[in-house]
Write an enzyme that holds these catalytic residues in place. Structure first.
Site, short mmCIF file in Angstrom:
data_model
loop_
_atom_site.label_atom_id
_atom_site.label_comp_id
_atom_site.label_asym_id
_atom_site.label_seq_id
_atom_site.Cartn_x
_atom_site.Cartn_y
_atom_site.Cartn_z
N ASP A 89 2.11 5.89 13.31
CA ASP A 89 1.05 6.76 12.87
C ASP A 89 1.10 8.13 13.34
O ASP A 89 0.12 8.89 12.78
CB ASP A 89 -0.39 5.86 13.33
CG ASP A 89 -0.61 4.55 12.92
OD1 ASP A 89 0.05 4.14 11.82
OD2 ASP A 89 -1.32 3.68 13.33
N CYS A 143 0.83 -1.29 -0.09
CA CYS A 143 -0.06 0.08 0.03
C CYS A 143 0.82 1.27 0.24
O CYS A 143 2.15 1.06 -0.23
CB CYS A 143 -0.99 0.16 1.14
SG CYS A 143 0.05 0.33 2.71
N ILE A 159 9.35 1.34 10.93
CA ILE A 159 8.30 0.63 10.75
C ILE A 159 7.66 0.18 9.22
O ILE A 159 7.40 -0.91 8.90
CB ILE A 159 6.65 0.96 11.49
CG1 ILE A 159 7.41 1.14 12.92
CG2 ILE A 159 5.64 -0.17 11.68
CD1 ILE A 159 7.78 -0.03 14.14
C1 UD1 Z 1 -1.22 -1.96 12.84
C2 UD1 Z 1 -2.17 -0.72 12.60
C3 UD1 Z 1 -1.68 0.34 12.07
C4 UD1 Z 1 0.01 0.81 12.52
C5 UD1 Z 1 0.77 -0.55 12.74
C6 UD1 Z 1 2.12 -0.27 13.35
C7 UD1 Z 1 -4.35 -1.70 12.86
C8 UD1 Z 1 -5.90 -1.62 12.34
N1 UD1 Z 1 -3.37 -1.00 12.07
O1 UD1 Z 1 -1.33 -2.20 11.32
O2 UD1 Z 1 -2.34 1.82 12.20
O3 UD1 Z 1 0.54 1.80 11.67
O4 UD1 Z 1 0.03 -1.41 13.35
O5 UD1 Z 1 1.72 0.14 14.48
O6 UD1 Z 1 -4.31 -1.97 14.21
N2 UD1 Z 1 5.23 -7.12 8.98
C9 UD1 Z 1 5.72 -8.26 8.33
N3 UD1 Z 1 5.14 -9.52 8.31
C10 UD1 Z 1 3.93 -9.73 8.92
C11 UD1 Z 1 3.52 -8.51 9.70
C12 UD1 Z 1 4.04 -7.40 9.37
O7 UD1 Z 1 6.88 -8.13 7.83
O8 UD1 Z 1 3.75 -10.94 9.10
C13 UD1 Z 1 5.58 -5.78 8.66
C14 UD1 Z 1 4.79 -4.96 7.97
O9 UD1 Z 1 5.00 -5.25 6.65
C15 UD1 Z 1 4.88 -3.47 8.66
C16 UD1 Z 1 5.34 -3.70 10.12
O10 UD1 Z 1 5.59 -5.18 9.93
O11 UD1 Z 1 6.07 -2.94 7.84
C17 UD1 Z 1 4.35 -3.39 11.00
O12 UD1 Z 1 3.26 -4.20 10.64
P1 UD1 Z 1 2.18 -4.58 11.64
O13 UD1 Z 1 2.53 -4.30 13.08
O14 UD1 Z 1 1.64 -5.98 11.57
O15 UD1 Z 1 0.93 -3.47 11.54
P2 UD1 Z 1 -0.58 -3.83 11.12
O16 UD1 Z 1 -1.19 -4.84 11.92
O17 UD1 Z 1 -0.65 -4.05 9.68
#
Ligand code: UD1
Length: 381
Positions: A342, A152, A364
């Protein structure tokens, strides 16, 4: 993980800009939290002052709405923010067989009829965080088919941690052309060590473990307050979850959840955004219905810029300095309780008018920098 190896430095050299431009920056802030729909016209030149209550948190209501699927009865959720993401979640709930009634900011969801395990792709594509329905639907029906969130404007949105965690719990995971199909006759609790404290992965694994056999232990779990909110809601419905807010969450499987009523926590990012808006315009603002512990990572940084912060009960008042805000030597986004990503764009905006050079590091999201090019067009250095 690739993203953790990348670190993005934004070095801002504040320079003198007219007050009109300073106030126009506020328009950028308004656009951060919402999907861009048409245009915003901002007439600048006013201090942002006054008193305002803070709504329920977007990042709390979304996982809670995905988790109500696990309860075959009725869930009553108060203080739901009236935002498009809530509406998409409600549309998903209806599409998979729930009855949903809305009464003001309260949602009454009867999930007794949930019988669709294919989460509609058009709705999932509207909102990346709908991936949390994976854990809810899988836990309830033993099968789920859902699109991957894909990349995104913030960059990569990987889900490898969600999927590898589920596989450890005995779930069969099939990933074909961006569509994930998960099936499980039974979910068998075990220890899952996340290599990064992903918010979404922590939530999905919590939901998957609710009807699991034995204990699902998530270590290096995300510690965000919204995860504590999810735990609190699940426990009100009869789940056995402990440890949210710490690095280790333990979910002990139960046979069935029951009806529950819950009030969603206030939105710390909305609160932080109002505080920044007021600070940028040399204003004074009081926010009601806040949780002060959730705001410390943000208010600590606002104090470094010269703002005064005063907490009283469930309220916080920010008073901006008369003159210019001060630069911050080091601002690094990190998982909670670090500085929230955020809030990064809002602070980049604020620091672009502060006196001196600030260095901001985003750790992040690898492409959370689009606002910088817009700010530069408005004269930021
Ligand atoms: C949630 C929040 C978002 C916030 C983010 C980080 C919600 C609905 N959204 O998003 O507003 O900005 O936390 O605080 O709660 N990642 C991986 N592998 C995975 C999962 C994540 O590499 O399996 C990476 C993602 O690409 C990203 C980072 O980890 O770059 C943070 O992701 P994550 O903590 O999972 O955020 P969200 O749950 O998507």
């Amino acid at each position: 993980m690739r993203l953790m190896l990348r670190v993005f430095y934004f070095k801002l050299h504040a320079r003198k800009v007219t007050q009109q431009i300073i106030y126009e920056y506020y328009g950028i802030i308004l656009c951060f939290g919402v999907k861009l729909m048409g245009e915003y016209h901002i007439k600048g030149g006013r201090r942002i002052c006054g008193e305002i209550p803070i709504n329920g948190a977007k990042n709390a209501i979304l996982p809670i709405l995905a988790s109500v699927v696990l309860n075959p009865g009725v869930s009553v959720i108060h203080n739901c923010p009236k935002i498009s993401d809530t509406k998409v979640s409600v549309d998903i709930l209806r599409a998979i067989g729930c009855k949903v009634n809305e009464e003001g900011k309260t949602l009454i969801i009867d999930a007794g009829g949930v019988n669709v395990s294919d989460v509609p792709a058009d709705l999932v594509k509207e909102m990346r965080s709908s991936f949390i329905f994976l854990g809810g639907v899988l836990g309830r029906l033993g099968r789920v088919k859902i699109c991957k969130p894909g990349g995104c404007e913030l960059g990569e949105r990987a889900v490898d941690l969600h999927l590898s965690g589920l596989a450890k719990l005995g779930v069969k995971v099939c990933d074909e052309d961006g569509v994930i199909e998960c099936t499980a006759d039974k979910i068998t609790g075990c220890r899952i060590n996340l290599s990064f404290p992903s918010v979404g992965a922590t939530e999905n694994l919590m939901l998957a473990g609710i009807y699991g056999e034995g204990e699902t232990i998530i270590s290096n779990a995300a510690k965000e307050p919204e995860i504590v909110d999810l735990q609190n809601f699940l426990n009100i419905c009869g789940a056995k979850v402990k440890g949210a807010g710490t690095t280790e969450i333990v979910v002990t499987g139960v046979k069935k959840l029951h009806d529950g009523e819950y009030t969603v926590m206030p939105d710390r990012i909305v609160a932080g955004t109002y505080l920044v808006a007021s600070a940028i315009t040399n204003g004074e603002i009081t926010l009601n219905n806040i949780e002060k512990e959730h705001l410390y990572p943000i208010t600590d940084k606002l104090m470094e810029t010269g703002c005064k912060i005063n907490f009283t009960g469930k309220s916080v008042t920010l008073t901006a300095p008369d003159g210019r805000l001060k630069a911050i030597d080091e601002l690094i986004t990190n998982p909670h309780p670090g500085f929230p990503t955020d809030m990064q764009p809002q602070f980049v905006t604020l620091l672009s008018i502060a006196s001196g050079t600030s260095i901001i590091t985003e750790t992040i999201f690898n492409e959370r920098d689009k606002h910088i090019y817009q700010l530069k067009q408005m004269g930021a250095d």
